[in-house]
Design an enzyme around this catalytic site. Structure first.
Site, mmCIF file in Angstrom:
data_model
loop_
_atom_site.group_PDB
_atom_site.id
_atom_site.type_symbol
_atom_site.label_atom_id
_atom_site.label_comp_id
_atom_site.label_asym_id
_atom_site.label_seq_id
_atom_site.Cartn_x
_atom_site.Cartn_y
_atom_site.Cartn_z
ATOM 1 N N GLU A 1 2.093 1.879 -3.430
ATOM 2 C CA GLU A 1 0.990 2.439 -4.236
ATOM 3 C C GLU A 1 0.953 3.959 -4.102
ATOM 4 O OE1 GLU A 1 -3.297 3.657 -3.406
ATOM 5 O OE2 GLU A 1 -3.081 1.539 -2.851
ATOM 6 N N HIS A 2 1.131 4.474 -2.895
ATOM 7 C CA HIS A 2 1.163 5.920 -2.681
ATOM 8 C C HIS A 2 2.372 6.554 -3.353
ATOM 9 C CE1 HIS A 2 -1.809 6.967 0.683
ATOM 10 N NE2 HIS A 2 -2.071 5.701 0.380
ATOM 11 N N GLU B 1 -3.703 8.123 7.602
ATOM 12 C CA GLU B 1 -4.742 7.237 7.079
ATOM 13 C C GLU B 1 -5.062 6.127 8.084
ATOM 14 O OE1 GLU B 1 -5.656 4.595 3.034
ATOM 15 O OE2 GLU B 1 -3.687 5.518 3.332
ATOM 16 N N HIS C 1 0.826 -1.204 0.000
ATOM 17 C CA HIS C 1 0.000 0.000 0.000
ATOM 18 C C HIS C 1 0.864 1.259 0.000
ATOM 19 C CE1 HIS C 1 -2.207 3.166 2.339
ATOM 20 N NE2 HIS C 1 -3.114 2.908 1.421
#
Length: 418
Positions: free
Chosen positions: A49-50, A126, A46
């Site tokens: 991905e950022h 997040e 993840h």
């Protein structure tokens, strides 16, 4: 028409030509997600991905955003437990620019140390945001407990400790181990010819390394579990779940119908009983998550703490009904038509069609034609559904997570009995 080509390094290029469409949706998929991580590096897929949106030698992060905005398109990404997807949706005339942009961030991202530290703060925010939203966070807690000790139980976004400890070297190493040709699928749907798509991607990916990675071989410790998380909330949030089927299981059509009847819509049994008849919850539903080798069927409800016991009682009653009473012909037919209608409506969107191409390839190794899917649902009978319910709805495998003003021990494993 659906076309597929496998490049020399194992990259699969799949497209569906939709001549009536004005748009094209294209996704670069990597068949590797959070279940391929170690606990120490949880959240790394993840995090990458950022980071792929934070600049390349040709484009800054602002350039990337401005370029897509100038096309009036959409550029985004998402991570799951078994794959990552970077995608764009643009008017068909902008496809070459979209492929160039996606290819650049996918292959040439800088992973600048300063950008890594800034984005680390974003991901940590997040994580905090998720924990501040109990109706979302309870699902994460359910997965951790249902898949206890298994990689599928790790949160996709990681945790504060694991994300805080990810070094640039670890990030690049993980990317190099997983973003291999055999793991990559390039899927596109819309007003595009397959040969034109190949011309756009073949040269760009000609030197990309081949190879693939596989899911870890793990066994789940299946047993009944109840976990409570005391928190000062107005509502008590409940997740109750059991085992379900993997993506390619022959009885998957029965499983979809089971979920639809149980809690998949406003006409479902749980919604009608818990919300409409008794007024015990505003939000109540069920969902099914299927992986390559396993799955889970989960009921969620948010209720007042003093009424959560009634919610559990009704949910167990409805599970028992599914296990012991065959559906009527009317209810079965209605569920079939609901699912088929949802599928057909979803195919009006090029991005949904693109996702369908990639997921079919990941889980089935081939395209699943719509007529075959429809036939699969049509073949379901009340007897075959009853047999599946008898197999899946075994209270020995139930996991329940409660969060809110609920005390530990208020509900025992003996209460989770059908």
């Amino acid at each position: 028409m659906v076309s597929k080509t496998v490049l020399h390094n194992g990259i699969r290029v799949i497209s569906e030509h939709i001549p009536s469409a004005y748009s094209v949706s294209i996704g670069f998929w990597v068949a590797s997600g959070s279940r391929h991580e170690t606990s120490e590096a949880n959240g790394i897929a993840h995090f990458i991905e950022h980071l792929l949106f934070k600049g390349t030698p040709r484009r800054t992060a602002l350039d990337i955003a401005r370029e897509m905005d100038s096309m009036g398109g959409i550029l985004n990404a998402f991570t799951s437990r078994e794959y990552v997807c970077y995608y764009a949706k643009v008017l068909d005339k902008f496809l070459p620019q979209a492929v160039d942009l996606l290819s650049d961030i996918f292959l040439n991202s800088l992973f600048d140390p300063e950008e890594i530290e800034k984005e680390r703060k974003v991901v940590l925010q997040e994580i905090s945001m998720l924990e501040d939203n109990p109706d979302d966070y309870v699902h994460d807690l359910f997965s951790r407990n249902f898949w206890k000790g298994h990689s599928l139980g790790m949160p996709i976004i990681g945790n504060e400790e694991s994300v805080g400890g990810l070094s640039r070297e670890a990030i690049i190493s993980y990317r190099d181990r997983t973003y291999l040709g055999g793991n990559i699928i390039i899927a596109a749907a819309g007003n595009i010819a397959h040969q034109d798509l190949l011309k756009l991607v073949e040269g760009v990916f000609s030197n990309h390394p081949s190879g693939s990675s596989s899911s870890p071989e793990e066994e789940r410790n299946i047993c009944k579990r109840i976990e409570t998380y005391e928190k000062d909330l107005e509502q008590a949030h409940l997740c109750l779940g059991t085992t379900a089927l993997p993506q390619d299981h022959p009885l998957r059509y029965e499983a979809y119908i089971l979920n639809t009847v149980l809690g998949g819509s406003m006409s479902s049994r749980l919604f009608q009983e818990i919300r409409e008849r008794h007024g015990l919850a505003y939000s109540v539903y069920s969902y099914m998550i299927s992986h390559s080798d396993s799955g889970s069927l989960v009921i969620y409800a948010g209720s007042s703490p003093d009424q959560v016991g009634q919610v559990i009682e009704i949910a167990l009653k409805e599970l028992k009904r599914l296990k012991t009473e065959a559906l009527t012909a009317t209810e079965l037919e209605s569920a079939k038509e609901q699912i088929k209608g949802n599928i057909l409506l979803s195919l009006e969107s090029s991005d949904n069609r693109m996702s369908k191409l990639a997921k079919n390839e990941i889980y089935f190794g081939d395209y699943q034609p719509l007529p075959e899917i429809i036939k699969g649902f049509d073949r379901v009978t009340s007897t075959s559904l009853l047999d599946l319910c008898g197999e899946l709805l075994d209270d020995r495998y139930f996991t329940m997570v409660l969060m809110g003003k609920v005390s530990s021990g208020s509900i025992s494993a003996r209460d989770l009995t059908l």
